[in-house]
Design an enzyme around this catalytic site. Sequence first.
Site, PDB file in Angstrom:
ATOM      1  N   LYS A  85       3.078  -2.917  -2.904  1.00 47.94           N
ATOM      2  CA  LYS A  85       2.391  -2.304  -1.760  1.00 47.94           C
ATOM      3  C   LYS A  85       1.234  -3.161  -1.255  1.00 47.94           C
ATOM      4  O   LYS A  85       1.087  -3.366  -0.044  1.00 47.94           O
ATOM      5  CB  LYS A  85       1.917  -0.903  -2.158  1.00 47.94           C
ATOM      6  CG  LYS A  85       1.102  -0.163  -1.120  1.00 47.94           C
ATOM      7  CD  LYS A  85       0.987   1.303  -1.439  1.00 47.94           C
ATOM      8  CE  LYS A  85       0.532   1.543  -2.849  1.00 47.94           C
ATOM      9  NZ  LYS A  85      -0.822   1.021  -3.136  1.00 47.94           N
ATOM     10  N   THR A 109       0.778  -6.377  -1.746  1.00 47.30           N
ATOM     11  CA  THR A 109       1.351  -7.609  -1.209  1.00 47.30           C
ATOM     12  C   THR A 109       1.842  -7.398   0.219  1.00 47.30           C
ATOM     13  O   THR A 109       1.606  -8.240   1.102  1.00 47.30           O
ATOM     14  CB  THR A 109       2.508  -8.080  -2.106  1.00 47.30           C
ATOM     15  OG1 THR A 109       2.004  -8.347  -3.424  1.00 47.30           O
ATOM     16  CG2 THR A 109       3.163  -9.333  -1.549  1.00 47.30           C
ATOM     17  N   ARG A 143      -8.910  -1.882  -1.671  1.00 48.67           N
ATOM     18  CA  ARG A 143      -9.841  -1.483  -2.720  1.00 48.67           C
ATOM     19  C   ARG A 143     -10.165  -2.674  -3.622  1.00 48.67           C
ATOM     20  O   ARG A 143      -9.395  -3.636  -3.701  1.00 48.67           O
ATOM     21  CB  ARG A 143      -9.234  -0.366  -3.562  1.00 48.67           C
ATOM     22  CG  ARG A 143      -9.061   0.944  -2.817  1.00 48.67           C
ATOM     23  CD  ARG A 143      -8.192   1.909  -3.597  1.00 48.67           C
ATOM     24  NE  ARG A 143      -6.854   1.383  -3.765  1.00 48.67           N
ATOM     25  CZ  ARG A 143      -6.012   1.751  -4.733  1.00 48.67           C
ATOM     26  NH1 ARG A 143      -6.388   2.640  -5.625  1.00 48.67           N
ATOM     27  NH2 ARG A 143      -4.810   1.236  -4.799  1.00 48.67           N
ATOM     28  N   LYS A 152      -0.955  -3.158 -15.659  1.00 50.76           N
ATOM     29  CA  LYS A 152      -0.575  -3.388 -14.269  1.00 50.76           C
ATOM     30  C   LYS A 152      -0.978  -4.764 -13.748  1.00 50.76           C
ATOM     31  O   LYS A 152      -0.361  -5.318 -12.841  1.00 50.76           O
ATOM     32  CB  LYS A 152      -1.194  -2.286 -13.404  1.00 50.76           C
ATOM     33  CG  LYS A 152      -0.755  -2.275 -11.953  1.00 50.76           C
ATOM     34  CD  LYS A 152      -1.307  -1.031 -11.259  1.00 50.76           C
ATOM     35  CE  LYS A 152      -0.895  -0.997  -9.795  1.00 50.76           C
ATOM     36  NZ  LYS A 152      -1.617  -1.976  -8.988  1.00 50.76           N
ATOM     37  N   ALA A 187      -5.770   6.366  -7.426  1.00 53.29           N
ATOM     38  CA  ALA A 187      -5.178   7.491  -6.700  1.00 53.29           C
ATOM     39  C   ALA A 187      -4.542   8.517  -7.622  1.00 53.29           C
ATOM     40  O   ALA A 187      -4.249   9.622  -7.184  1.00 53.29           O
ATOM     41  CB  ALA A 187      -4.132   6.986  -5.714  1.00 53.29           C
ATOM     42  N   PHE A 219      -0.855   3.918  -5.309  1.00 56.14           N
ATOM     43  CA  PHE A 219       0.392   4.485  -5.831  1.00 56.14           C
ATOM     44  C   PHE A 219       1.278   5.001  -4.706  1.00 56.14           C
ATOM     45  O   PHE A 219       1.232   4.510  -3.591  1.00 56.14           O
ATOM     46  CB  PHE A 219       0.096   5.550  -6.891  1.00 56.14           C
ATOM     47  CG  PHE A 219      -0.571   4.995  -8.122  1.00 56.14           C
ATOM     48  CD1 PHE A 219       0.034   3.991  -8.871  1.00 56.14           C
ATOM     49  CD2 PHE A 219      -1.815   5.446  -8.527  1.00 56.14           C
ATOM     50  CE1 PHE A 219      -0.573   3.466  -9.998  1.00 56.14           C
ATOM     51  CE2 PHE A 219      -2.432   4.920  -9.654  1.00 56.14           C
ATOM     52  CZ  PHE A 219      -1.810   3.931 -10.393  1.00 56.14           C
ATOM     53  N   PHE A 248      13.730  -8.759  -2.834  1.00 57.31           N
ATOM     54  CA  PHE A 248      13.891  -9.544  -4.049  1.00 57.31           C
ATOM     55  C   PHE A 248      15.177 -10.357  -3.923  1.00 57.31           C
ATOM     56  O   PHE A 248      16.123  -9.947  -3.245  1.00 57.31           O
ATOM     57  CB  PHE A 248      13.973  -8.635  -5.284  1.00 57.31           C
ATOM     58  CG  PHE A 248      12.644  -8.101  -5.754  1.00 57.31           C
ATOM     59  CD1 PHE A 248      12.065  -8.572  -6.920  1.00 57.31           C
ATOM     60  CD2 PHE A 248      11.973  -7.122  -5.025  1.00 57.31           C
ATOM     61  CE1 PHE A 248      10.840  -8.088  -7.357  1.00 57.31           C
ATOM     62  CE2 PHE A 248      10.749  -6.632  -5.455  1.00 57.31           C
ATOM     63  CZ  PHE A 248      10.181  -7.117  -6.628  1.00 57.31           C
ATOM     64  N   TRP A 252       5.962 -12.055  -0.130  1.00 52.52           N
ATOM     65  CA  TRP A 252       5.654 -12.671  -1.418  1.00 52.52           C
ATOM     66  C   TRP A 252       6.122 -14.126  -1.450  1.00 52.52           C
ATOM     67  O   TRP A 252       5.391 -15.018  -1.886  1.00 52.52           O
ATOM     68  CB  TRP A 252       6.320 -11.875  -2.549  1.00 52.52           C
ATOM     69  CG  TRP A 252       5.964 -12.348  -3.917  1.00 52.52           C
ATOM     70  CD1 TRP A 252       4.895 -11.951  -4.672  1.00 52.52           C
ATOM     71  CD2 TRP A 252       6.684 -13.299  -4.708  1.00 52.52           C
ATOM     72  NE1 TRP A 252       4.898 -12.611  -5.888  1.00 52.52           N
ATOM     73  CE2 TRP A 252       5.993 -13.444  -5.938  1.00 52.52           C
ATOM     74  CE3 TRP A 252       7.846 -14.046  -4.507  1.00 52.52           C
ATOM     75  CZ2 TRP A 252       6.420 -14.289  -6.948  1.00 52.52           C
ATOM     76  CZ3 TRP A 252       8.286 -14.895  -5.514  1.00 52.52           C
ATOM     77  CH2 TRP A 252       7.577 -15.015  -6.720  1.00 52.52           C
TER      78      TRP A 252
END
Length: 556
Positions: free
Chosen positions: A71, A73, A94, A105, A273, A301, A381, A409
């Site tokens: 998210k 990215t 954030r 994470k 979140a 999230f 991907f 990405w």
Amino acid sequence: MQPDIEIARAASTIPVLEIGARLGIPAAEMIPYGHDKAKIRLDYLHSLADRPQGKLVLVTAMSPTPAGEGKTTVAIGLADALNRVGHNASVCLREPSLGPCFGLKGGAAGGGYAQVVPMEDINLHFTGDMHAIGAAHNLLAAMIDNYVHWGNEIRIDLRKVTWRRVVDINDRQLRQIVTGVGGPANGYPMEGGFDITVASEVMAIFCLSRSLAELQQRLGRIVIGYTRGGEPVTAEQVQAAGAMTALLKDALAPNLAQTLENNPAFIHGGPFANIAHGCNSVIATEAALRLSDIVVTEAGFGADLGAEKFFDIKCRKSGLRPDAAVIVATVRALKMHGGVPRGELEAENVAAVEEGLANLGRHIRNIGQYGVPAVVALNHFDSDTDAEIQAVREYTARSGVDTQVCRYWAQGSAGGEELAHAVAALASSGAAQFRTLYDDAQPLWDKARTIARSIYGADDIAADQKIRDRFRQYEAEGYGHFPICMAKTQYSFSTDPQLLGAPDKHTVVIRDLALAAGAEFLVAICGDIMRMPGLPRKPAANGIFVNAQGQIEGLF
């Protein structure tokens, strides 16, 4: 592909004063922290109050899985792509917490060729905001203890002190502790504990305040416990709000950094979140909106947590009105929600994708309840097949929502110009008819039930009599108009993290309540969620070190 940290280290950054100049910010109105990050003076931001605001785009996601969604990215890549196709765009994010950075994470600065830099600084100490928030929170805890030690004139009940301490590290050992042992000189024995800093009410207040005056007022309204007569006691009553504000004075000014493609990035505040309201600061978002044509922001999230709180708490409290939403999904995550084990995600499985699309479909429906038009960003991907992508496109089209594949990405802004065009068109279409999910006047219990039924697909909520009584107590004390901040697992619409897809006919059990009187919301703690996470069996910290050249390795 190089590791994220090597890509970030090789980036051609420009002085942050030049980033500010592109936004029209005079150099004198910026406070540099080195060459590549700076704070923007609050007085200057207040002078922009009469400027028109740009378009606001929220990036959210389907329910997260270990397969990854990307998210942040996508949010960074989208902002870069919007600039690439001719818009004046900024991204608002954030600040990462050290907990995930050293835990499971990892960091929160994006990935690949869609990152914000300086990546190492942003993921670690940055401009010191997180430390200032923790210090202000713990100062209040110390002042409560000191007030009791030197007389306790208002008779605070030691059994009803609700203000815990915080630290920005995952540390399960500190969840429940006893303080003040060792005799009278060391205070008084009492039970306590630590939450992670990003769950602090001070963090929430920090992110919802528009000025130092408002910050100080909100800090003063924090309820830290109750007297022996059952009356609430505030931070103002122990004379802590002024000193807390002094610690946060510099931190409240929003931070400006840049993306790998030298576009503006406002990075400020960092509540989770799943245990807090999950949005960057109002003051940074509003600054970006007055300095940019389009602002891309993200909420933590999946949409059931971050987007719901963005709409029902941040937008309600600030008056912000989003113009469009982007729901990030991946074929890999859809297959996991369709029942495929993590080790088998590389193989084509259209049937599993179709099964997992129920999760994405509920998020699309939920965003629609707020009157905000949405587009799906399918984060690509290499293992994705044409048939799997086509299954996603056909499904979302039946819901009246477009799907755009993006490759930020791997390719940076060039990997998603189509998404940028689609988002810009959606934001400028005037289709948004924003509304919150429930009214302020609705009873607190009914607000929590509305979220559970309308967003989570639950049949109902449940709580023992003690919790039900506290709902009524908070209404009697004048907090009935507050919104609800649900603290719940991020992995499922239910409170069971193993229940993937789009479960229904479940019950959301509310285990505890926490009043955030200064932030002006009520936290409903559901299921087994913890406000202090623990480290996993193999934390990311195991692989982080400083090499012979003095460079950090292993941070991601």
